[in-house]
Scaffold this active site. Structure first.
Site, short mmCIF file in Angstrom:
data_model
loop_
_atom_site.label_atom_id
_atom_site.label_comp_id
_atom_site.label_asym_id
_atom_site.label_seq_id
_atom_site.Cartn_x
_atom_site.Cartn_y
_atom_site.Cartn_z
N GLY A 72 -0.20 38.65 22.84
CA GLY A 72 -1.62 38.85 23.12
C GLY A 72 -2.43 37.69 22.55
O GLY A 72 -3.37 37.20 23.18
N ASN A 152 -9.86 47.35 18.49
CA ASN A 152 -8.63 47.75 17.80
C ASN A 152 -8.87 48.50 16.50
O ASN A 152 -7.98 49.18 16.02
CB ASN A 152 -7.75 46.53 17.55
CG ASN A 152 -8.50 45.36 16.95
OD1 ASN A 152 -9.47 44.87 17.51
ND2 ASN A 152 -8.07 44.94 15.78
N SER A 200 -0.55 42.88 25.77
CA SER A 200 0.57 42.61 24.85
C SER A 200 1.56 43.76 24.85
O SER A 200 1.18 44.92 24.69
CB SER A 200 0.01 42.39 23.44
OG SER A 200 1.06 42.36 22.50
N THR A 238 11.13 27.88 28.53
CA THR A 238 12.13 28.73 29.17
C THR A 238 11.75 30.20 29.00
O THR A 238 11.43 30.64 27.90
CB THR A 238 13.52 28.45 28.55
OG1 THR A 238 13.79 27.06 28.71
CG2 THR A 238 14.61 29.28 29.23
N CYS A 326 -4.18 43.07 10.66
CA CYS A 326 -4.31 41.63 10.53
C CYS A 326 -5.15 41.23 9.34
O CYS A 326 -5.00 40.15 8.80
CB CYS A 326 -4.94 41.05 11.79
SG CYS A 326 -4.33 41.83 13.26
#
Ligand SMILES: *Cc1c(COP(=O)(O)O)cnc(C)c1O
Length: 388
Positions: A72, A152, A200, A238, A326
């Site tokens: 995210g 959030n 996410s 990749t 966080c």
């Protein structure tokens, strides 16, 4: 083993067994590089394409508009920096809000150092962005509005439809960080004027380290990662095939009966909010009473520290959070709680509980049984409380 009470689904979620199972072949025998032309590689390519279609179907857009990223955070960075750098000749002004995730706020702060100007919109007491303020903030140089779908920390759901209409009318790109919304509330891109949307995997029972960015057809955006030609030349490196497959499976499962699951989770939320407010005095519910994520509870207990509540809950096997995952570990109170007008002292006493379809009423009963004692114990030890 002691029972675990997992009430922190906004921080991350447990991977669904079916998601894990869908991924395993791509971590073992199907290890081909999706860019290789032999069949082992082609199988990976097909798996990626199929996952892309699942994401598109869940959101109501075209597969060509979905780009896989590593998180995210990466999608937010790409959307904001990519649009800013690609549209610089048109203008240098960006509008966002004070309650965004740091993946948006810190990206905007970085762009300010690069010569962009950013308006950080205030929000009302319930955490809803003030539309009048948004309209006032728009200038002819404004190139991007970035407002989150749902917060959030306090769970407030923003007026995304209305913001999209304003952005469209003014010819400004609109990005929304929908990390907390996808898989929890129904989203139909056909009905919303959204140009870019972040999601996410690990927030809806998918694996960690996988995200996607929806980029509406025709949006001018620069690449964030430069290298190979993956993701149709827009995002080098990749492909993480197993994680992409897991994301596809997870979004399909999460959006199945989404309303019904939401109704159930909401009953847990309501039981929890009512129980807390009834049993514990001097408590404030943060965020909007109605316009909130089905599983979000965020309260402030006056006179105490959120961190100490978490430690006591942890001893009983209860996982919760204070502010957001966080910012925990830092002593600053949450920027979201300050933005809705709480003072520092009150903001420090916050507790966020975020429920999912896997939680039960019995678990909420247990929480409501132990929490009042924890709060009174902490208050008895608090110098702030004794002064009262
Ligand atoms: C979790 C979260 C993010 C970050 O997503 P990651 O995949 O963990 O990088 C961004 N925005 C919001 C609103 C979130 O809740």
């Amino acid at each position: 083993m002691k029972k675990l009470y997992y009430f922190d689904n906004s921080a991350t979620t447990k991977i669904d067994e079916r998601v894990l199972k869908s991924m395993l072949p791509y971590l073992k025998e199907n290890y081909g590089n999706a860019s290789s032309i032999y069949s082992l590689g082609r199988e990976s390519r097909e798996a990626i394409d199929s996952a892309r279609e699942k994401v598109a179907k869940a959101l109501g857009c075209d597969g060509k508009e979905i780009f896989f990223t590593n998180s995210g955070t990466e999608s937010d960075n790409w959307a904001i920096k990519g649009v800013a750098f690609a549209n610089r000749e048109k203008g240098n002004h960006i509008i966002t809000s004070r309650i965004e995730h740091h993946a948006v706020l810190h990206t905007c702060e970085y762009l300010e150092k690069q010569g962009f100007e950013v308006t950080y919109l205030p929000v009302k007491k319930n955490g809803v962005v003030d539309i009048k303020e948004l309209k006032k903030a728009i200038r002819k140089e404004t190139i991007l509005i970035s407002i989150m779908y749902a917060n959030n920390e306090i769970g407030t759901i923003e007026p995304i439809k209305e913001i999209g209409e304003i952005a469209k009318e003014k010819g400004i790109y609109f990005h929304t960080d929908a990390v907390q919304a996808v898989g929890n509330v129904e989203i139909n891109l056909n009905e919303l004027n959204i140009d870019l949307l972040t999601l996410s995997g690990h927030k809806f029972n998918g694996p960690k380290g996988i995200g996607a960015l929806y980029i509406k057809n025709g949006v001018r955006i620069e690449n964030l990662l430069h290298g190979g030609g993956q993701e149709r030349g827009k995002r080098a490196s990749t492909e993480n095939v197993a994680n992409i497959v897991g994301l596809g499976e997870a979004i399909e499962l999460a959006t199945e009966n989404i309303e019904k699951k939401g109704e159930y989770v909401k009953t847990l939320r309501e039981k929890c909010i009512e129980g807390i407010l009834e049993k514990i005095p001097d408590t404030i519910l943060n965020g909007d009473r109605e316009k909130r994520l089905p599983g979000n509870v965020n309260v402030c207990f006056k006179y105490i520290e959120g961190e100490s509540i978490l430690l006591m809950l942890d001893r009983l096997g209860i996982c919760a959070s204070s502010g957001s995952a966080c910012t925990s570990g830092s002593l600053d109170p949450s920027h979201v709680l300050l933005a809705i007008g709480l003072d520092h002292e009150t903001a420090h006493g916050s507790l966020r509980l975020s429920f999912s379809k896997d939680n039960t009423e019995e678990e909420i009963d247990y929480l409501l049984e132990v929490l009042p004692d924890i709060i009174s114990k902490l208050r008895r030890m608090s110098p702030l409380y004794n002064k009262e």
